[in-house]
Design a protein around this motif. Structure first.
Motif, PDB file in Angstrom:
ATOM      1  N   THR A  67      45.550 -35.711  20.243  1.00 58.21           N
ATOM      2  CA  THR A  67      45.127 -34.898  18.954  1.00 58.21           C
ATOM      3  C   THR A  67      44.245 -35.410  18.056  1.00 58.21           C
ATOM      4  OG1 THR A  67      46.805 -33.457  19.587  1.00 58.21           O
ATOM      5  CG2 THR A  67      46.068 -33.198  17.106  1.00 58.21           C
ATOM      6  N   PHE A  68      43.406 -35.115  17.525  1.00 58.15           N
ATOM      7  CA  PHE A  68      42.807 -35.852  16.507  1.00 58.15           C
ATOM      8  C   PHE A  68      42.396 -34.930  15.188  1.00 58.15           C
ATOM      9  CE2 PHE A  68      39.292 -34.618  19.178  1.00 58.15           C
ATOM     10  CZ  PHE A  68      38.231 -34.442  18.496  1.00 58.15           C
ATOM     11  N   SER A 140      41.769 -44.995   8.285  1.00 59.68           N
ATOM     12  CA  SER A 140      43.579 -44.893   8.431  1.00 59.68           C
ATOM     13  C   SER A 140      43.940 -45.460   9.771  1.00 59.68           C
ATOM     14  CB  SER A 140      43.944 -43.756   8.169  1.00 59.68           C
ATOM     15  OG  SER A 140      43.729 -42.685   9.186  1.00 59.68           O
ATOM     16  N   LEU A 141      43.082 -45.141  10.741  1.00 60.33           N
ATOM     17  CA  LEU A 141      43.586 -45.648  12.290  1.00 60.33           C
ATOM     18  C   LEU A 141      43.425 -47.134  12.356  1.00 60.33           C
ATOM     19  CD1 LEU A 141      42.050 -42.678  14.422  1.00 60.33           C
ATOM     20  CD2 LEU A 141      44.724 -43.346  14.271  1.00 60.33           C
ATOM     21  N   LEU A 142      42.376 -47.623  11.538  1.00 58.09           N
ATOM     22  CA  LEU A 142      41.878 -49.147  11.831  1.00 58.09           C
ATOM     23  C   LEU A 142      42.918 -49.878  10.886  1.00 58.09           C
ATOM     24  CD1 LEU A 142      38.225 -48.945  11.994  1.00 58.09           C
ATOM     25  CD2 LEU A 142      39.589 -49.522  13.851  1.00 58.09           C
ATOM     26  N   ASN A 143      43.310 -49.240   9.723  1.00 60.56           N
ATOM     27  CA  ASN A 143      44.012 -50.165   8.546  1.00 60.56           C
ATOM     28  C   ASN A 143      45.288 -50.041   8.304  1.00 60.56           C
ATOM     29  OD1 ASN A 143      41.593 -51.658   7.920  1.00 60.56           O
ATOM     30  ND2 ASN A 143      40.910 -50.036   6.518  1.00 60.56           N
ATOM     31  N   ALA A 146      51.397 -46.724  11.893  1.00 63.02           N
ATOM     32  CA  ALA A 146      51.797 -45.494  12.566  1.00 63.02           C
ATOM     33  C   ALA A 146      52.520 -44.859  11.392  1.00 63.02           C
ATOM     34  CB  ALA A 146      52.412 -45.501  13.644  1.00 63.02           C
ATOM     35  N   GLU A 147      53.574 -45.515  10.651  1.00 63.87           N
ATOM     36  CA  GLU A 147      54.378 -45.127   9.657  1.00 63.87           C
ATOM     37  C   GLU A 147      53.595 -44.796   8.307  1.00 63.87           C
ATOM     38  OE1 GLU A 147      58.195 -47.018   7.051  1.00 63.87           O
ATOM     39  OE2 GLU A 147      58.460 -47.381   9.337  1.00 63.87           O
ATOM     40  N   ILE A 173      48.802 -39.312  15.067  1.00 62.93           N
ATOM     41  CA  ILE A 173      49.135 -40.472  14.198  1.00 62.93           C
ATOM     42  C   ILE A 173      49.013 -41.629  15.084  1.00 62.93           C
ATOM     43  CG2 ILE A 173      50.108 -39.529  12.190  1.00 62.93           C
ATOM     44  CD1 ILE A 173      52.956 -40.758  13.202  1.00 62.93           C
ATOM     45  N   GLY A 174      48.859 -41.361  16.390  1.00 57.06           N
ATOM     46  CA  GLY A 174      48.660 -42.600  17.533  1.00 57.06           C
ATOM     47  C   GLY A 174      49.847 -43.213  17.854  1.00 57.06           C
ATOM     48  N   VAL A 175      51.078 -42.515  18.308  1.00 63.96           N
ATOM     49  CA  VAL A 175      52.399 -42.876  18.850  1.00 63.96           C
ATOM     50  C   VAL A 175      52.782 -41.812  19.626  1.00 63.96           C
ATOM     51  CG1 VAL A 175      52.547 -44.304  16.543  1.00 63.96           C
ATOM     52  CG2 VAL A 175      53.870 -41.851  16.838  1.00 63.96           C
ATOM     53  N   THR A 176      53.928 -41.954  20.430  1.00 66.41           N
ATOM     54  CA  THR A 176      54.670 -41.190  21.210  1.00 66.41           C
ATOM     55  C   THR A 176      55.528 -40.272  20.390  1.00 66.41           C
ATOM     56  OG1 THR A 176      56.231 -42.676  21.756  1.00 66.41           O
ATOM     57  CG2 THR A 176      54.473 -42.999  23.242  1.00 66.41           C
ATOM     58  N   PRO A 177      55.804 -39.345  20.994  1.00 58.72           N
ATOM     59  CA  PRO A 177      56.945 -38.498  20.186  1.00 58.72           C
ATOM     60  C   PRO A 177      58.202 -39.418  19.774  1.00 58.72           C
ATOM     61  CG  PRO A 177      55.896 -37.220  21.949  1.00 58.72           C
ATOM     62  CD  PRO A 177      55.464 -38.532  22.247  1.00 58.72           C
ATOM     63  N   GLN A 178      58.404 -40.067  21.044  1.00 60.58           N
ATOM     64  CA  GLN A 178      59.880 -40.971  20.704  1.00 60.58           C
ATOM     65  C   GLN A 178      59.505 -41.974  19.550  1.00 60.58           C
ATOM     66  OE1 GLN A 178      58.182 -40.614  23.646  1.00 60.58           O
ATOM     67  NE2 GLN A 178      59.601 -39.462  24.844  1.00 60.58           N
ATOM     68  N   ALA A 179      58.597 -42.682  19.430  1.00 57.84           N
ATOM     69  CA  ALA A 179      58.439 -43.474  18.378  1.00 57.84           C
ATOM     70  C   ALA A 179      58.203 -42.662  16.926  1.00 57.84           C
ATOM     71  CB  ALA A 179      56.787 -44.073  18.697  1.00 57.84           C
ATOM     72  N   LEU A 180      57.526 -41.504  16.955  1.00 60.66           N
ATOM     73  CA  LEU A 180      57.529 -40.579  15.775  1.00 60.66           C
ATOM     74  C   LEU A 180      59.235 -40.333  15.516  1.00 60.66           C
ATOM     75  CD1 LEU A 180      56.422 -39.122  13.384  1.00 60.66           C
ATOM     76  CD2 LEU A 180      56.181 -37.167  15.265  1.00 60.66           C
TER      77      LEU A 180
END
Length: 188
Positions: A67-68, A140-143, A146-147, A173-180
């Motif tokens: 999702t982007f 934002s994705l580059l700099n 995820a938090e 935000i570029g993470v797995t649901p577990q990481a979120l």
């Protein structure tokens, strides 16, 4: 259509004849939840204004979608790169809720640009705004971590977090649901 008129008039007040011409080209459609506006390989033919609903931009993969983007009420939606180039889209757009749109076709929009005083100006301002949103997301994705992206999302678009499934937010935000889940535990 009144919301759309207000939105456009904030950019640039159209004269009555321009508004009448533009609005005569609009078509209202209501779509059910999880309806695709466009699929990979299709060419975008519409620029749409969201009167009601939530929309997601994504690339489907077998294990999970990427999702982007999300859009809400009183925002424009289109696969803009496909729309302006009239080439096939490389991503999909779907409704996350029942959604009502006011839309104009590519051909009709070109006619609005050619036959109205304000069409080109409004189109340029909207294109510039789309570019700024896309640039901000890429930076934002580059700099950011995820938090940081999650916290910014929470600050900038709090309704997003209340209305969208967490699996889509994690992907955004570029993470797995577990990481979120771990991020959310850490910041609460």
């Amino acid at each position: 259509m009144e919301e759309l008129k207000k939105f456009i008039f904030k950019i640039y007040p159209m004269n009555n004849s321009d508004w009448d011409f533009f609005s005569s080209k609009l078509q209202q459609v209501t779509l059910k939840k999880h309806t695709n506006l466009i699929k990979i390989g299709e060419t975008e033919n519409y620029l749409s204004f969201i009167s009601e609903g939530i929309i997601r931009f994504y690339i489907p993969f077998e294990e999970h979608d990427l999702t982007f983007g999300f859009l809400f009420k009183n925002e424009f939606v289109t696969a803009y790169d496909s729309f302006i180039s009239q080439n096939p889209s490389q991503y999909q757009i779907e409704t996350l809720t029942t959604t009502t749109l006011w839309r104009i076709s590519f051909t009709d929009l070109q006619e609005v640009y050619n036959k109205t005083e304000s069409g080109n100006y409004i189109g340029r301002i909207m294109a510039e705004n789309m570019f700024l949103i896309k640039s901000k997301r890429e930076i934002s994705l580059l700099n950011q971590s995820a938090e940081e992206r999650y916290l910014n999302l929470f600050e900038e678009r709090p309704k997003l977090l209340k209305q969208i499934p967490l699996k889509y937010i994690a992907s955004y935000i570029g993470v797995t649901p577990q990481a979120l889940s771990r991020i959310r535990k850490r910041i609460t």
